[in-house]
Design an enzyme around this catalytic site. Structure first.
Site: not given
Ligand code: IMP
Ligand code: MG
Length: 184
Positions: A48-49, A104, A108, A158
């Protein structure tokens, strides 16, 4: 903003105005990069982000685009990625031979996008690129690089502008750092 919501905010990292200016700039660059492309461009928002970023940036892309939505999960209810990425809802539009641009909210660890870009390429997309509003370079667990990044941010959790803490606070119009006491 309601004081009830502000109690979660440690500090505002990126204001509404800064976000809007950046989204306009990114939209112009994306328009320029794809305007000579013959193949259709499909914007894919990760739910949803990514929903506010999608709604804002699609208006700044001056091309004949299609949109679609998908949902992936890698976090459960934790604030730390598990690395185990799953498709919860797939896109509905056919994308064989199309250019895909994934919209996106934040990168992270990079697990989600590494998985998604490979998945779309394997299933026949002509190209797969990524536009992310935020990038936590310090959080990376792999070599993933996005094609378009709005802001580099520190390795802190965040909220706002689509991003949640326990499914809430997505409606804050700015990006803020969550107070440590809520997640530690
Ligand atoms: P990744 O797979 O670790 O790169 O994370 C991807 C997803 O995790 C992002 O699309 C966000 O939806 C969620 N996410 C990562 N960091 C944060 C944060 O600091 N706050 C809220 N959602 C996060
Ligand atoms: Mg996301």
């Amino acid at each position: 903003m309601d004081q009830d919501l502000m109690k979660y905010v440690d500090r505002i990292l990126i204001s509404e105005e800064e976000i809007q200016a950046k989204v306009k700039e990114m939209g112009k660059i994306i328009t320029r990069d794809y305007e000579k492309e013959e193949a259709d461009l499909l914007l894919v928002c990760t739910l949803k982000g990514g929903v506010i970023f999608m709604a804002d940036i699609m208006k700044e892309i001056d091309l004949d685009v299609e949109i679609d939505f998908m949902a992936v999960s890698s976090y459960g209810s934790s604030t730390v990625s598990s690395g185990d990425v799953r498709i919860i809802k797939d896109i509905q539009e056919s994308f064989m031979g199309k250019n895909i641009l994934i919209i996106e909210d934040i990168i992270d660890t990079g697990y989600t996008l590494e998985y998604l870009t490979k998945n779309f390429k394997d299933r026949g997309a002509k190209s797969v690129k990524v536009a992310a509003l935020l990038n936590k370079e310090g959080g990376r667990a792999n070599e993933f690089h996005a094609d378009y990044v709005g802001f580099e941010i520190p390795n802190e959790y965040v909220i706002g502008y689509g991003m949640d803490f326990n499914q809430k606070l997505r409606n804050l119009p700015f990006v803020a750092i969550l107070k440590e006491r809520y997640y530690k």
